[in-house]
Design a protein around this motif. Structure first.
Motif, PDB file in Angstrom:
ATOM      1  N   LEU A  46      28.217  37.596  43.966  1.00  0.00           N
ATOM      2  CA  LEU A  46      29.174  37.397  42.947  1.00  0.00           C
ATOM      3  C   LEU A  46      28.554  36.274  41.923  1.00  0.00           C
ATOM      4  O   LEU A  46      29.099  36.180  40.742  1.00  0.00           O
ATOM      5  N   ALA A  79      38.552  34.564  37.399  1.00  0.00           N
ATOM      6  CA  ALA A  79      38.820  35.413  38.716  1.00  0.00           C
ATOM      7  C   ALA A  79      37.813  35.288  39.566  1.00  0.00           C
ATOM      8  O   ALA A  79      37.930  35.182  40.701  1.00  0.00           O
ATOM      9  N   ALA A  83      36.979  33.353  43.122  1.00  0.00           N
ATOM     10  CA  ALA A  83      36.498  34.346  44.419  1.00  0.00           C
ATOM     11  C   ALA A  83      35.252  33.554  44.761  1.00  0.00           C
ATOM     12  O   ALA A  83      35.436  33.469  46.233  1.00  0.00           O
TER      13      ALA A  83
ATOM     14  N   LYS B 130      45.996  51.353  41.056  1.00  0.00           N
ATOM     15  CA  LYS B 130      45.624  50.300  41.958  1.00  0.00           C
ATOM     16  C   LYS B 130      47.058  49.756  42.603  1.00  0.00           C
ATOM     17  O   LYS B 130      47.668  49.336  41.647  1.00  0.00           O
ATOM     18  N   LYS B 205      37.631  53.132  47.304  1.00  0.00           N
ATOM     19  CA  LYS B 205      37.806  52.104  48.290  1.00  0.00           C
ATOM     20  C   LYS B 205      38.503  50.846  47.717  1.00  0.00           C
ATOM     21  O   LYS B 205      38.545  50.722  46.544  1.00  0.00           O
ATOM     22  N   TRP B 207      39.306  47.040  47.367  1.00  0.00           N
ATOM     23  CA  TRP B 207      38.481  45.848  47.061  1.00  0.00           C
ATOM     24  C   TRP B 207      39.203  44.869  47.721  1.00  0.00           C
ATOM     25  O   TRP B 207      40.310  44.498  48.028  1.00  0.00           O
ATOM     26  N   LYS B 209      39.610  40.565  48.437  1.00  0.00           N
ATOM     27  CA  LYS B 209      40.148  39.534  47.466  1.00  0.00           C
ATOM     28  C   LYS B 209      39.193  38.813  46.814  1.00  0.00           C
ATOM     29  O   LYS B 209      39.013  38.468  45.608  1.00  0.00           O
ATOM     30  N   SER B 210      37.712  38.913  47.640  1.00  0.00           N
ATOM     31  CA  SER B 210      36.673  37.913  46.723  1.00  0.00           C
ATOM     32  C   SER B 210      36.323  39.029  45.248  1.00  0.00           C
ATOM     33  O   SER B 210      35.690  38.379  44.475  1.00  0.00           O
ATOM     34  N   VAL B 211      36.640  40.177  45.484  1.00  0.00           N
ATOM     35  CA  VAL B 211      36.051  41.073  44.314  1.00  0.00           C
ATOM     36  C   VAL B 211      37.385  41.170  43.350  1.00  0.00           C
ATOM     37  O   VAL B 211      37.235  40.900  42.051  1.00  0.00           O
ATOM     38  N   THR B 212      38.562  41.073  43.777  1.00  0.00           N
ATOM     39  CA  THR B 212      39.769  41.441  42.729  1.00  0.00           C
ATOM     40  C   THR B 212      40.120  39.965  42.163  1.00  0.00           C
ATOM     41  O   THR B 212      40.509  39.875  40.991  1.00  0.00           O
ATOM     42  N   GLY B 213      39.793  38.833  42.994  1.00  0.00           N
ATOM     43  CA  GLY B 213      40.267  37.567  42.659  1.00  0.00           C
ATOM     44  C   GLY B 213      41.692  37.353  42.482  1.00  0.00           C
ATOM     45  O   GLY B 213      42.234  36.559  41.830  1.00  0.00           O
ATOM     46  N   LYS B 214      42.424  38.333  43.168  1.00  0.00           N
ATOM     47  CA  LYS B 214      44.051  38.154  43.159  1.00  0.00           C
ATOM     48  C   LYS B 214      44.343  37.618  44.562  1.00  0.00           C
ATOM     49  O   LYS B 214      43.919  37.741  45.461  1.00  0.00           O
ATOM     50  N   ASN B 221      43.684  52.218  46.054  1.00  0.00           N
ATOM     51  CA  ASN B 221      42.880  52.336  44.775  1.00  0.00           C
ATOM     52  C   ASN B 221      42.473  54.100  44.817  1.00  0.00           C
ATOM     53  O   ASN B 221      41.767  54.537  45.728  1.00  0.00           O
ATOM     54  N   VAL B 254      48.122  50.614  36.256  1.00  0.00           N
ATOM     55  CA  VAL B 254      47.689  51.960  35.897  1.00  0.00           C
ATOM     56  C   VAL B 254      46.609  51.799  34.746  1.00  0.00           C
ATOM     57  O   VAL B 254      46.997  51.003  33.878  1.00  0.00           O
ATOM     58  N   THR B 255      45.613  52.428  34.769  1.00  0.00           N
ATOM     59  CA  THR B 255      44.601  52.458  33.741  1.00  0.00           C
ATOM     60  C   THR B 255      44.507  54.054  33.370  1.00  0.00           C
ATOM     61  O   THR B 255      44.312  55.241  34.018  1.00  0.00           O
TER      62      THR B 255
END
Lengths: 87, 272
Positions: A46, A79, A83, B130, B205, B207, B209-214, B221, B254-255
């Protein structure tokens, strides 16, 4: 307004684009100079990602990647920063 | 200077023959897009130089994340533009051929299959969904309404302090498991509903939380291939689900429409 107008061309997260174009699409073997074997973003460092997002923000300001709004990049950078703090 | 060909995608010749590509962006920002027809199909390419896209150079560059991000984004942008002009089989990032001869060899081997695939993809769009859930509300719901939990709580209140601590921990774990189950069944149900409106689906796959940052969990997905005529119905269903799920922490993103990245695989997953 139609639902389509509501959804179409919403900003797509950079990470979503990377995940897709590096991994999906038709892969052709042989004759190809190089084919990048599915880089799994989940395992990407990251920190590397953040530093490169920063680079992209810079280049967006330089109008190099004019269609990537810097506001969007800032959001993603935040974001990603969150993370890594957590991990 | 040796010339390589960067391949963006394959389209039906009839759809691209009279189109104008000279104003389009290209991956190297120098050379123009070229259309190389073969049988019913046409390859959309632009020449790139060995100095920038040769094998050895790429081995170094693909380790530079800033280069990968910039170029992968550009690749996507170009494909988005191409998909507006014709039905397109999108290629993976950095699909580069050594020469026109090697491209022709590929076209010769796969032209028929590609033409069939293109006809199948015509009038269809790829949308990406997603689904996120903030587990707070579901947790509360489970904790308050699950019959087993009420019973367990009463049992625990009769236990010694040490036992209580352990059993409470166990109970929390049980609640978390129930929440995950709830999330799964919600996602399964909604996916089934949507699948009825779609031609094909491709699960991706989820993701962490460390990837989404949410703060929310990503629970689903998935890419959906939808006939243009059904898209409005699909999106209206998504909108409705978003409204209905809000109070229980659900959020659907949605995208699209995307180039049909997930639905262009041929009978064999890779083209030999």
């Amino acid at each position: 307004m139609s639902h389509r107008e509501n959804f179409v061309n919403r900003e797509i997260a950079l990470i979503d684009i990377l995940d897709t174009v590096l991994d999906k699409g038709v892969a052709i073997k042989g004759d190809i100079v190089i084919s990048i074997a599915g880089i799994d973003l989940v395992y990407l460092d990251l920190k590397v990602l953040i530093s490169s997002v920063e680079t992209l923000v810079q280049s967006a300001q330089d109008d190099l990647v004019s269609s990537l709004s810097s506001e969007n990049m800032d959001r993603e950078k935040e974001a990603l920063a969150r993370a890594t703090e957590r991990s | 200077m040796a010339r390589l060909l960067y391949l963006y995608g394959i389209a039906l010749k009839d759809e691209v023959e009279d189109k104008e590509f000279s104003q389009m962006k290209t991956i190297d920002g120098k050379n123009n897009v070229e259309v190389i027809a073969y049988g019913e199909c046409a390859a959309i390419v632009s020449p790139v130089e060995v100095e920038e896209f040769g094998e050895e150079v790429l081995e170094v560059k693909t380790n530079q994340m800033d280069w990968v991000q910039e170029k992968a984004y550009l690749h996507h942008e170009i494909l988005m533009e191409l998909k507006e002009m014709a039905t397109l089989i999108p290629m993976k990032f950095c699909t580069i051929l050594e020469s026109e001869t090697s491209l022709e060899k590929k076209m010769d081997a796969h032209e028929t299959e590609w033409a069939i695939l293109l006809q199948k993809l015509s009038g269809k769009e790829e949308w990406n969904v997603k689904i996120y859930n903030h587990p707070g509300q579901l947790k509360e719901q489970v904790a308050e309404h699950h019959p087993d939990i009420q019973k367990k709580r009463e049992e625990i209140s009769q236990m010694s302090k040490g036992m209580q601590y352990l059993q409470k921990k166990k109970l929390d774990q049980f609640i978390d498991e129930q929440v995950v189950q709830e999330q799964q069944s919600y996602v399964n149900q909604i996916h089934r509903d949507w699948s009825d409106l779609c031609e094909e689906t491709a699960e991706k796959k989820v993701w962490n939380k460390s990837v989404t940052g949410k703060e929310e969990d990503m629970c689903w997905n998935c890419a959906y291939l939808i006939d243009k005529e059904q898209v409005e119905k699909f999106l209206s269903s998504v909108t409705k689900a978003n409204e209905e799920g809000e109070s229980t922490g659900w959020h659907i993103e949605v995208t699209g429409p995307w180039p049909v990245y997930h639905f262009s695989t041929l009978s064999k997953s890779e083209v030999e």
